[in-house]
Design a protein around this motif. Structure first.
Motif, PDB file in Angstrom:
ATOM      1  N   VAL A 160       1.042  -1.157  -0.139  1.00  0.00           N
ATOM      2  CA  VAL A 160       0.247   0.236   0.090  1.00  0.00           C
ATOM      3  C   VAL A 160       0.300   1.396  -0.221  1.00  0.00           C
ATOM      4  N   GLN A 161       1.796   1.400   1.007  1.00  0.00           N
ATOM      5  CA  GLN A 161       3.198   2.250   0.522  1.00  0.00           C
ATOM      6  C   GLN A 161       3.573   2.565  -0.430  1.00  0.00           C
ATOM      7  N   GLN A 162       4.260   1.903  -0.729  1.00  0.00           N
ATOM      8  CA  GLN A 162       4.846   1.541  -2.220  1.00  0.00           C
ATOM      9  C   GLN A 162       4.827   1.432  -3.362  1.00  0.00           C
ATOM     10  N   VAL A 163       3.799   0.994  -2.895  1.00  0.00           N
ATOM     11  CA  VAL A 163       2.911   0.582  -4.648  1.00  0.00           C
ATOM     12  C   VAL A 163       1.780   1.493  -5.042  1.00  0.00           C
ATOM     13  N   MET A 164       0.938   1.811  -4.431  1.00  0.00           N
ATOM     14  CA  MET A 164      -0.893   1.698  -5.140  1.00  0.00           C
ATOM     15  C   MET A 164      -0.838   3.029  -4.169  1.00  0.00           C
ATOM     16  N   LEU A 165      -0.347   3.372  -3.230  1.00  0.00           N
ATOM     17  CA  LEU A 165      -0.673   5.164  -2.564  1.00  0.00           C
ATOM     18  C   LEU A 165       0.030   5.764  -3.429  1.00  0.00           C
ATOM     19  N   PRO A 166       1.496   5.731  -3.666  1.00  0.00           N
ATOM     20  CA  PRO A 166       2.010   6.170  -5.216  1.00  0.00           C
ATOM     21  C   PRO A 166       1.706   6.346  -6.503  1.00  0.00           C
ATOM     22  N   THR A 167       1.786   5.807  -6.914  1.00  0.00           N
ATOM     23  CA  THR A 167       0.214   5.791  -7.918  1.00  0.00           C
ATOM     24  C   THR A 167      -0.560   6.026  -7.646  1.00  0.00           C
ATOM     25  N   LEU A 168      -1.662   6.008  -6.936  1.00  0.00           N
ATOM     26  CA  LEU A 168      -3.056   7.160  -6.597  1.00  0.00           C
ATOM     27  C   LEU A 168      -2.382   8.526  -6.667  1.00  0.00           C
ATOM     28  N   ALA A 175      -6.026  13.703  -2.454  1.00  0.00           N
ATOM     29  CA  ALA A 175      -6.944  13.397  -1.370  1.00  0.00           C
ATOM     30  C   ALA A 175      -4.697  13.106  -1.255  1.00  0.00           C
ATOM     31  N   THR A 176      -4.517  13.913   0.118  1.00  0.00           N
ATOM     32  CA  THR A 176      -3.551  13.065   0.611  1.00  0.00           C
ATOM     33  C   THR A 176      -3.751  11.867   1.534  1.00  0.00           C
ATOM     34  N   VAL A 177      -2.998  10.961   1.026  1.00  0.00           N
ATOM     35  CA  VAL A 177      -3.244   9.928   1.874  1.00  0.00           C
ATOM     36  C   VAL A 177      -1.713   8.881   2.294  1.00  0.00           C
ATOM     37  N   GLN A 178      -1.444   9.352   3.764  1.00  0.00           N
ATOM     38  CA  GLN A 178      -0.291   8.486   4.586  1.00  0.00           C
ATOM     39  C   GLN A 178      -0.892   7.536   5.227  1.00  0.00           C
ATOM     40  N   VAL A 179       0.369   6.226   5.532  1.00  0.00           N
ATOM     41  CA  VAL A 179      -0.241   5.042   6.113  1.00  0.00           C
ATOM     42  C   VAL A 179       0.383   4.935   7.035  1.00  0.00           C
ATOM     43  N   GLU A 180       0.595   4.589   8.155  1.00  0.00           N
ATOM     44  CA  GLU A 180       1.180   4.587   9.333  1.00  0.00           C
ATOM     45  C   GLU A 180       1.340   3.247   9.935  1.00  0.00           C
ATOM     46  N   ILE A 181       2.177   2.140   9.778  1.00  0.00           N
ATOM     47  CA  ILE A 181       2.118   0.785  10.810  1.00  0.00           C
ATOM     48  C   ILE A 181       2.297   1.424  11.836  1.00  0.00           C
ATOM     49  N   VAL A 182       1.168   1.399  12.911  1.00  0.00           N
ATOM     50  CA  VAL A 182       2.158   1.135  14.146  1.00  0.00           C
ATOM     51  C   VAL A 182       2.053  -0.290  15.601  1.00  0.00           C
ATOM     52  N   LYS A 183       2.112  -0.708  15.047  1.00  0.00           N
ATOM     53  CA  LYS A 183       1.466  -2.603  15.131  1.00  0.00           C
ATOM     54  C   LYS A 183       1.227  -3.399  14.229  1.00  0.00           C
ATOM     55  N   ARG A 184       2.166  -4.317  13.744  1.00  0.00           N
ATOM     56  CA  ARG A 184       1.603  -5.501  13.120  1.00  0.00           C
ATOM     57  C   ARG A 184       0.587  -6.372  13.320  1.00  0.00           C
ATOM     58  N   GLY A 185      -0.046  -6.960  12.461  1.00  0.00           N
ATOM     59  CA  GLY A 185      -1.214  -8.635  12.739  1.00  0.00           C
ATOM     60  C   GLY A 185      -0.580  -9.056  11.849  1.00  0.00           C
ATOM     61  N   CYS A 318       2.415  -0.285 -17.218  1.00  0.00           N
ATOM     62  CA  CYS A 318       2.887   0.229 -15.756  1.00  0.00           C
ATOM     63  C   CYS A 318       2.295   0.127 -14.423  1.00  0.00           C
ATOM     64  N   VAL A 319       1.733  -1.348 -14.433  1.00  0.00           N
ATOM     65  CA  VAL A 319       1.066  -1.725 -12.884  1.00  0.00           C
ATOM     66  C   VAL A 319       0.682  -3.137 -12.954  1.00  0.00           C
ATOM     67  N   ASP A 320       1.040  -4.085 -11.784  1.00  0.00           N
ATOM     68  CA  ASP A 320       1.325  -5.413 -11.961  1.00  0.00           C
ATOM     69  C   ASP A 320      -0.565  -5.538 -12.025  1.00  0.00           C
ATOM     70  N   GLU A 321      -0.963  -7.030 -11.660  1.00  0.00           N
ATOM     71  CA  GLU A 321      -2.155  -7.929 -11.915  1.00  0.00           C
ATOM     72  C   GLU A 321      -2.800  -7.321 -10.417  1.00  0.00           C
ATOM     73  N   HIS A 322      -2.263  -7.369 -10.024  1.00  0.00           N
ATOM     74  CA  HIS A 322      -2.949  -6.843  -8.271  1.00  0.00           C
ATOM     75  C   HIS A 322      -4.073  -5.168  -8.372  1.00  0.00           C
ATOM     76  N   LEU A 323      -2.434  -3.846  -8.516  1.00  0.00           N
ATOM     77  CA  LEU A 323      -2.831  -2.340  -8.553  1.00  0.00           C
ATOM     78  C   LEU A 323      -3.609  -2.377  -9.872  1.00  0.00           C
ATOM     79  N   GLN A 324      -3.578  -3.110 -10.603  1.00  0.00           N
ATOM     80  CA  GLN A 324      -4.793  -3.265 -12.217  1.00  0.00           C
ATOM     81  C   GLN A 324      -5.662  -2.716 -11.770  1.00  0.00           C
ATOM     82  N   ASP A 325      -6.707  -3.997 -10.440  1.00  0.00           N
ATOM     83  CA  ASP A 325      -8.261  -4.608 -10.094  1.00  0.00           C
ATOM     84  C   ASP A 325      -8.393  -2.777  -8.882  1.00  0.00           C
TER      85      ASP A 325
END
Length: 372
Positions: A160-168, A175-185, A318-325
């Motif tokens: 999400v941080q490195q592929v999806m959001l930069p493309t969006l 919108a300015t969207v930022q995601v911070e992982i506080v603790k992993r699940g 320009c996108v992978d198969e997951h980002l395409q959808d």
């Protein structure tokens, strides 16, 4: 009221999430039936906790009346009472405060999953509404999502941080969207996620074309112990150098997972025109007890991730198969036509992509999302 068969095409949770998001944005009543009806054991059909979490949040924002909102339900009716952007007051599960420094109103929303289902799948349903559906203007919206961050059959936080959001951002997401992982699940834990969305405006038609040359490949590795991470980084550097001849290979996330059974690897190719393509590997959760198991994990994870990335790059898109959808709903909601080049042989897209296009056509009565 549109009635959508939830078992159509891929027939999974993405169909449910996209349909609910579009229903909320357009204030269109929706009937979903046969929800995930073709899921074979051990997977259960019907609504899961993550679907319900998104459904309840969207219902809260739109004042929707809902029938059938319970675990395992295969039949849901969702009737929004307010059109997007017409919300008044502060809703349940939301607190409001004024940000005096930035002179804008700030809202905080909390969505909690009791089990480590993927928070990114919840985000898939609420982000389009946050961008296109909430009241326009200078507003800051914070989300705290509690659940799984590294879950099978889902995007990861790093993706999400490195592929999806930069493309969006590159296509002009308002919108300015930022995601911070506080603790992993992981499969055995719960983790809060924080994202910020600055809401306002609309999205013009966009062109995701002309990939350019691959300039670098970045590595994200979350594993335990450090010696394992070093081996993975070295193996990736070796295989990438042999296969892609890319001048720059760098580790951007090098994090201890806290336990040897928790393992995640993401490779992201960065193009000269700013597009990003990613493929990853999530461990099975098995404990690593011997040097032989470590060696096999390193070999399997790196070989699979590198081979998958190689396949993506050979398509030339320009996108992978997951980002395409993931981009289809934004294509459908943008003003004007949009084009997403996913590469040679991917005009129709994966089954997931075809499913989202079908939902958009059924809900919006248009074929704007049918482009390549």
């Amino acid at each position: 009221m549109p009635s959508l068969d939830g078992s159509t095409l891929e027939g999974g949770g993405q169909l449910v999430r996209v349909a609910l998001a579009l229903s909320a944005i357009t204030a269109t009543p929706l009937h979903l039936y046969n929800i995930r009806a073709n899921r074979a054991p051990p997977m259960r059909s019907g609504l899961k906790e993550s679907h319900l979490a998104a459904l309840h949040w969207l219902a809260d924002q739109t004042g929707a009346s809902v029938e059938g909102a319970e675990l395992g339900s295969q039949d849901v009716k969702f009737r929004p009472r307010r059109r997007a952007g017409a919300r008044t007051g502060v809703q349940k599960q939301q607190t409001g405060e004024h940000d005096a420094v930035n002179h804008r109103h700030r809202h905080h929303h909390t969505i909690e999953l009791k089990k480590p289902g993927s928070v990114w799948l919840v985000l898939q349903a609420i982000l389009p509404y946050a961008v296109f559906g909430m009241a326009k203007g200078e507003k800051r919206v914070d989300f705290t999502l509690t659940g799984g961050t590294n879950v099978d059959k889902s995007m990861s936080g790093e993706y999400v941080q490195q592929v999806m959001l930069p493309t969006l951002h590159k296509i002009g997401l308002p919108a300015t969207v930022q995601v911070e992982i506080v603790k992993r699940g992981w499969a055995c834990g719960v983790a809060p996620e924080i994202g910020e969305v600055k809401v306002g405006g609309g999205l013009e038609g966009f062109q995701v074309v002309n990939r350019g040359e691959i300039e670098k490949i970045s590595i994200s590795i979350v594993a335990h112990p450090e010696s394992l991470r070093r081996q993975v980084i070295d193996k990736v550097t070796q295989q990438v150098g042999q296969r892609f001849k890319v001048p720059i290979v760098e580790a951007v996330v090098d994090e201890d997972s806290g336990h040897e059974s928790r393992f995640y690897l993401l490779l992201v190719a960065h193009s000269s025109h700013g597009w990003r393509i990613g493929r990853d590997f999530l461990g099975t959760g098995a404990k690593i007890r011997s040097a032989g198991q470590v060696e096999r994990l390193v070999e399997e994870s790196v070989s699979r991730a590198v081979a998958a990335l190689d396949t993506e790059l050979r398509h030339g898109g320009c996108v992978d198969e997951h980002l395409q959808d993931q981009l289809v709903i934004f294509q459908a909601l943008a003003r004007g036509s949009s084009v997403v080049d996913a590469g040679i042989g991917r005009g129709d897209g994966t089954l997931h992509t075809q499913t989202v296009r079908w939902v958009c056509k059924e809900m919006l009565g248009e074929e704007e999302c049918a482009g390549s």
